[in-house]
Design a protein around this motif. Sequence first.
Motif, PDB file in Angstrom:
ATOM      1  N   GLN A 154      28.830  43.492  46.828  1.00 52.82           N
ATOM      2  CA  GLN A 154      27.722  44.319  47.341  1.00 52.82           C
ATOM      3  C   GLN A 154      28.056  44.578  48.901  1.00 52.82           C
ATOM      4  OE1 GLN A 154      23.835  42.813  46.377  1.00 52.82           O
ATOM      5  NE2 GLN A 154      23.687  43.908  44.485  1.00 52.82           N
ATOM      6  N   GLN A 155      28.458  43.758  49.738  1.00 53.65           N
ATOM      7  CA  GLN A 155      28.750  43.986  51.040  1.00 53.65           C
ATOM      8  C   GLN A 155      30.246  44.630  51.118  1.00 53.65           C
ATOM      9  OE1 GLN A 155      28.501  39.922  52.335  1.00 53.65           O
ATOM     10  NE2 GLN A 155      26.528  39.967  53.054  1.00 53.65           N
ATOM     11  N   ALA A 156      30.767  44.381  50.324  1.00 56.90           N
ATOM     12  CA  ALA A 156      32.283  44.915  50.352  1.00 56.90           C
ATOM     13  C   ALA A 156      32.340  46.423  49.865  1.00 56.90           C
ATOM     14  CB  ALA A 156      33.588  44.091  49.341  1.00 56.90           C
ATOM     15  N   VAL A 157      31.246  46.574  48.813  1.00 54.10           N
ATOM     16  CA  VAL A 157      31.430  48.165  48.531  1.00 54.10           C
ATOM     17  C   VAL A 157      30.637  48.845  49.537  1.00 54.10           C
ATOM     18  CG1 VAL A 157      30.543  49.492  46.609  1.00 54.10           C
ATOM     19  CG2 VAL A 157      31.512  47.349  46.176  1.00 54.10           C
ATOM     20  N   THR A 158      29.725  48.447  50.236  1.00 50.90           N
ATOM     21  CA  THR A 158      28.986  49.149  51.307  1.00 50.90           C
ATOM     22  C   THR A 158      29.839  49.529  52.080  1.00 50.90           C
ATOM     23  OG1 THR A 158      26.771  47.803  50.526  1.00 50.90           O
ATOM     24  CG2 THR A 158      27.204  48.873  52.757  1.00 50.90           C
ATOM     25  N   ARG A 159      30.687  48.317  52.436  1.00 48.46           N
ATOM     26  CA  ARG A 159      31.699  48.749  53.596  1.00 48.46           C
ATOM     27  C   ARG A 159      32.856  49.802  53.239  1.00 48.46           C
ATOM     28  NH1 ARG A 159      31.915  42.926  54.145  1.00 48.46           N
ATOM     29  NH2 ARG A 159      33.478  43.252  53.053  1.00 48.46           N
ATOM     30  N   ASP A 160      33.027  49.798  52.057  1.00 45.61           N
ATOM     31  CA  ASP A 160      34.154  50.789  51.545  1.00 45.61           C
ATOM     32  C   ASP A 160      33.896  51.050  50.056  1.00 45.61           C
ATOM     33  OD1 ASP A 160      36.099  52.159  50.488  1.00 45.61           O
ATOM     34  OD2 ASP A 160      37.663  50.305  51.037  1.00 45.61           O
ATOM     35  N   PRO A 161      33.148  51.993  49.639  1.00 47.45           N
ATOM     36  CA  PRO A 161      32.924  52.217  48.227  1.00 47.45           C
ATOM     37  C   PRO A 161      33.917  52.084  47.253  1.00 47.45           C
ATOM     38  CG  PRO A 161      32.004  53.804  49.809  1.00 47.45           C
ATOM     39  CD  PRO A 161      32.821  53.103  50.493  1.00 47.45           C
ATOM     40  N   GLY A 162      35.307  52.572  47.964  1.00 46.25           N
ATOM     41  CA  GLY A 162      36.317  52.374  46.965  1.00 46.25           C
ATOM     42  C   GLY A 162      36.876  51.126  46.487  1.00 46.25           C
ATOM     43  N   SER A 163      36.144  50.126  47.253  1.00 42.41           N
ATOM     44  CA  SER A 163      36.207  48.552  46.981  1.00 42.41           C
ATOM     45  C   SER A 163      35.770  48.449  45.317  1.00 42.41           C
ATOM     46  CB  SER A 163      35.415  47.490  47.599  1.00 42.41           C
ATOM     47  OG  SER A 163      36.060  47.595  49.035  1.00 42.41           O
ATOM     48  N   ALA A 164      34.855  49.140  44.900  1.00 38.17           N
ATOM     49  CA  ALA A 164      34.651  48.778  43.619  1.00 38.17           C
ATOM     50  C   ALA A 164      35.549  49.094  42.431  1.00 38.17           C
ATOM     51  CB  ALA A 164      33.404  50.024  43.109  1.00 38.17           C
ATOM     52  N   ALA A 165      36.326  50.211  42.533  1.00 40.68           N
ATOM     53  CA  ALA A 165      37.579  50.385  41.628  1.00 40.68           C
ATOM     54  C   ALA A 165      38.634  49.399  41.773  1.00 40.68           C
ATOM     55  CB  ALA A 165      38.141  51.803  41.818  1.00 40.68           C
ATOM     56  N   VAL A 166      38.782  48.813  43.082  1.00 44.91           N
ATOM     57  CA  VAL A 166      39.701  48.076  43.300  1.00 44.91           C
ATOM     58  C   VAL A 166      39.554  46.457  42.514  1.00 44.91           C
ATOM     59  CG1 VAL A 166      40.878  46.479  45.194  1.00 44.91           C
ATOM     60  CG2 VAL A 166      40.504  49.071  45.720  1.00 44.91           C
ATOM     61  N   LEU A 167      38.376  46.194  42.742  1.00 42.13           N
ATOM     62  CA  LEU A 167      38.105  45.040  42.064  1.00 42.13           C
ATOM     63  C   LEU A 167      37.821  45.011  40.551  1.00 42.13           C
ATOM     64  CD1 LEU A 167      35.024  44.022  44.546  1.00 42.13           C
ATOM     65  CD2 LEU A 167      37.235  42.796  44.053  1.00 42.13           C
ATOM     66  N   LEU A 168      37.744  46.136  40.025  1.00 43.07           N
ATOM     67  CA  LEU A 168      37.809  46.363  38.374  1.00 43.07           C
ATOM     68  C   LEU A 168      38.943  46.307  38.004  1.00 43.07           C
ATOM     69  CD1 LEU A 168      36.492  47.311  35.791  1.00 43.07           C
ATOM     70  CD2 LEU A 168      36.251  49.403  36.546  1.00 43.07           C
ATOM     71  N   ARG A 169      40.084  46.939  38.987  1.00 40.37           N
ATOM     72  CA  ARG A 169      41.472  47.129  38.544  1.00 40.37           C
ATOM     73  C   ARG A 169      41.876  45.551  38.604  1.00 40.37           C
ATOM     74  NH1 ARG A 169      46.651  49.550  41.703  1.00 40.37           N
ATOM     75  NH2 ARG A 169      47.941  49.601  39.967  1.00 40.37           N
ATOM     76  N   LEU A 170      41.529  44.881  39.450  1.00 39.60           N
ATOM     77  CA  LEU A 170      41.881  43.371  39.808  1.00 39.60           C
ATOM     78  C   LEU A 170      41.960  42.476  38.456  1.00 39.60           C
ATOM     79  CD1 LEU A 170      43.377  41.238  41.891  1.00 39.60           C
ATOM     80  CD2 LEU A 170      40.932  40.894  42.250  1.00 39.60           C
ATOM     81  N   HIS A 171      40.554  42.763  37.930  1.00 39.51           N
ATOM     82  CA  HIS A 171      40.289  42.218  36.631  1.00 39.51           C
ATOM     83  C   HIS A 171      41.361  42.614  35.580  1.00 39.51           C
ATOM     84  CE1 HIS A 171      38.178  39.615  33.994  1.00 39.51           C
ATOM     85  NE2 HIS A 171      37.286  40.721  33.470  1.00 39.51           N
ATOM     86  N   PHE A 172      41.368  43.735  35.629  1.00 38.50           N
ATOM     87  CA  PHE A 172      42.206  44.191  34.380  1.00 38.50           C
ATOM     88  C   PHE A 172      43.721  43.796  34.475  1.00 38.50           C
ATOM     89  CE2 PHE A 172      45.543  47.413  32.504  1.00 38.50           C
ATOM     90  CZ  PHE A 172      44.814  47.788  31.479  1.00 38.50           C
ATOM     91  N   HIS A 173      44.309  43.798  35.386  1.00 40.29           N
ATOM     92  CA  HIS A 173      45.736  43.439  35.876  1.00 40.29           C
ATOM     93  C   HIS A 173      46.003  41.848  35.879  1.00 40.29           C
ATOM     94  CE1 HIS A 173      47.860  46.810  37.250  1.00 40.29           C
ATOM     95  NE2 HIS A 173      46.676  47.559  37.158  1.00 40.29           N
ATOM     96  N   ASP A 174      44.845  41.088  35.865  1.00 45.03           N
ATOM     97  CA  ASP A 174      44.742  39.649  35.899  1.00 45.03           C
ATOM     98  C   ASP A 174      44.822  39.246  34.267  1.00 45.03           C
ATOM     99  OD1 ASP A 174      44.791  36.956  36.257  1.00 45.03           O
ATOM    100  OD2 ASP A 174      42.306  36.902  36.224  1.00 45.03           O
ATOM    101  N   CYS A 175      43.978  39.771  33.638  1.00 48.95           N
ATOM    102  CA  CYS A 175      43.716  39.690  32.341  1.00 48.95           C
ATOM    103  C   CYS A 175      45.032  40.015  31.223  1.00 48.95           C
ATOM    104  CB  CYS A 175      42.649  40.285  31.693  1.00 48.95           C
ATOM    105  SG  CYS A 175      41.079  39.517  32.124  1.00 48.95           S
ATOM    106  N   PHE A 176      45.740  40.952  31.893  1.00 51.50           N
ATOM    107  CA  PHE A 176      46.908  41.467  31.183  1.00 51.50           C
ATOM    108  C   PHE A 176      48.062  40.750  31.154  1.00 51.50           C
ATOM    109  CE2 PHE A 176      44.540  44.915  29.195  1.00 51.50           C
ATOM    110  CZ  PHE A 176      45.550  45.740  28.384  1.00 51.50           C
ATOM    111  N   VAL A 177      48.077  39.848  32.199  1.00 52.95           N
ATOM    112  CA  VAL A 177      49.342  38.996  32.340  1.00 52.95           C
ATOM    113  C   VAL A 177      48.898  37.411  32.284  1.00 52.95           C
ATOM    114  CG1 VAL A 177      51.317  38.092  33.873  1.00 52.95           C
ATOM    115  CG2 VAL A 177      50.425  40.810  33.907  1.00 52.95           C
ATOM    116  N   GLU A 178      49.281  36.780  31.428  1.00 50.21           N
ATOM    117  CA  GLU A 178      48.763  35.451  31.127  1.00 50.21           C
ATOM    118  C   GLU A 178      47.262  35.015  31.012  1.00 50.21           C
ATOM    119  OE1 GLU A 178      51.244  32.552  31.212  1.00 50.21           O
ATOM    120  OE2 GLU A 178      52.641  34.502  31.096  1.00 50.21           O
ATOM    121  N   GLY A 179      46.824  36.161  30.421  1.00 45.76           N
ATOM    122  CA  GLY A 179      45.199  36.011  30.435  1.00 45.76           C
ATOM    123  C   GLY A 179      44.485  36.064  31.560  1.00 45.76           C
ATOM    124  N   CYS A 180      43.146  35.938  31.587  1.00 47.69           N
ATOM    125  CA  CYS A 180      42.183  36.086  32.459  1.00 47.69           C
ATOM    126  C   CYS A 180      42.194  34.583  33.206  1.00 47.69           C
ATOM    127  CB  CYS A 180      40.704  36.319  31.932  1.00 47.69           C
ATOM    128  SG  CYS A 180      40.772  37.990  31.197  1.00 47.69           S
TER     129      CYS A 180
END
Length: 319
Positions: free
Chosen positions: A45-71
């Motif tokens: 919440q603190q990160a997204v408050t500082r930069d609303p774009g952080s929400a998409a960045v964190l969502l994408r990070l999870h996707f890219h983690d799971c698609f290689v060697e699993g989550c």
Amino acid sequence: MITTATFLVLFIANGQLSLSKAQLHVGFYSKTCPSAESIVRKVVQQAVTRDPGSAAVLLRLHFHDCFVEGCDGSILIKHVVNNDERFAAGNAGVGGFDVIDGAKSELERLCPGVVSCADIVALAARDAVVAAKGPFYDVPTGRRDGQTAEKSNAANLPDVEDSINTLKSKFREKGLSDLDLVLLSAGAHTIGTTACFFVVPRLDAKDPTINPEFFQVLRSKCPQGGDVNVRIPLDWESQFVFDDQIFRNIRNGKGVILSDSVLYQDNNMKQMIDSYVVTNGSSKASFATDFAKAMVKMGSIGVKIGIKGEIRRICNATN
């Protein structure tokens, strides 16, 4: 036509997915670190408050983690030599590492050696979606962290220039359905940005699937010979709000990247996209509900549990 070999691969993949999912459960840290989820939520919440774009960045990070060697948090590992998973071409622009590190640091202070980095990534993605006014959903936890992060393992990530059949194949290899593809690829693009680098080829080729008026808008933001690193919204209408507008955009020829637009050229996926846009009384499909289910499903891909993996002390290095 599905061959016997392909069927077996899909059967095994789905079997592994079900087995892994059965081992995770909501509230895994309720006794060992009761404040784990609230700590991650606060940091996000603190990160997204500082930069609303952080929400998409964190969502994408999870996707890219799971698609290689699993989550398993392998995308977080960073050695001195840049030969790790996070440096693969398909992971260009992936970020949010500092947010995960911040949450891990606080968790290690309160509950040392308990909460995995892989679980932090999954929880942070959920909390990022919520911070962008998206749905809250329970995240099954209990993942352990991977101990390898080879760059070569990330060579087959979904790509913006993939054909519809290639995208389907890459998702099916992970035990994910065509609906999951619509939700986790196009649907997730309701928030976030992309670089002109990925848009210019469509413009130069005069992609006929782009709405003519929107073509001019994109060209004004990504001119020929311009800076290809300039970032533009994936959802032109509401880039910081998690809603179903992205599907209207795709239907109306306003998909920014090719991998979104190409979905609407497939009859089956066209119907899926339309189901989130067209209202027939009360029969409109719920994007929020379906997205949440798809995220939980994706978050179970190839997880390490029990004695597999480890609980890292810091997220960017193995113990």
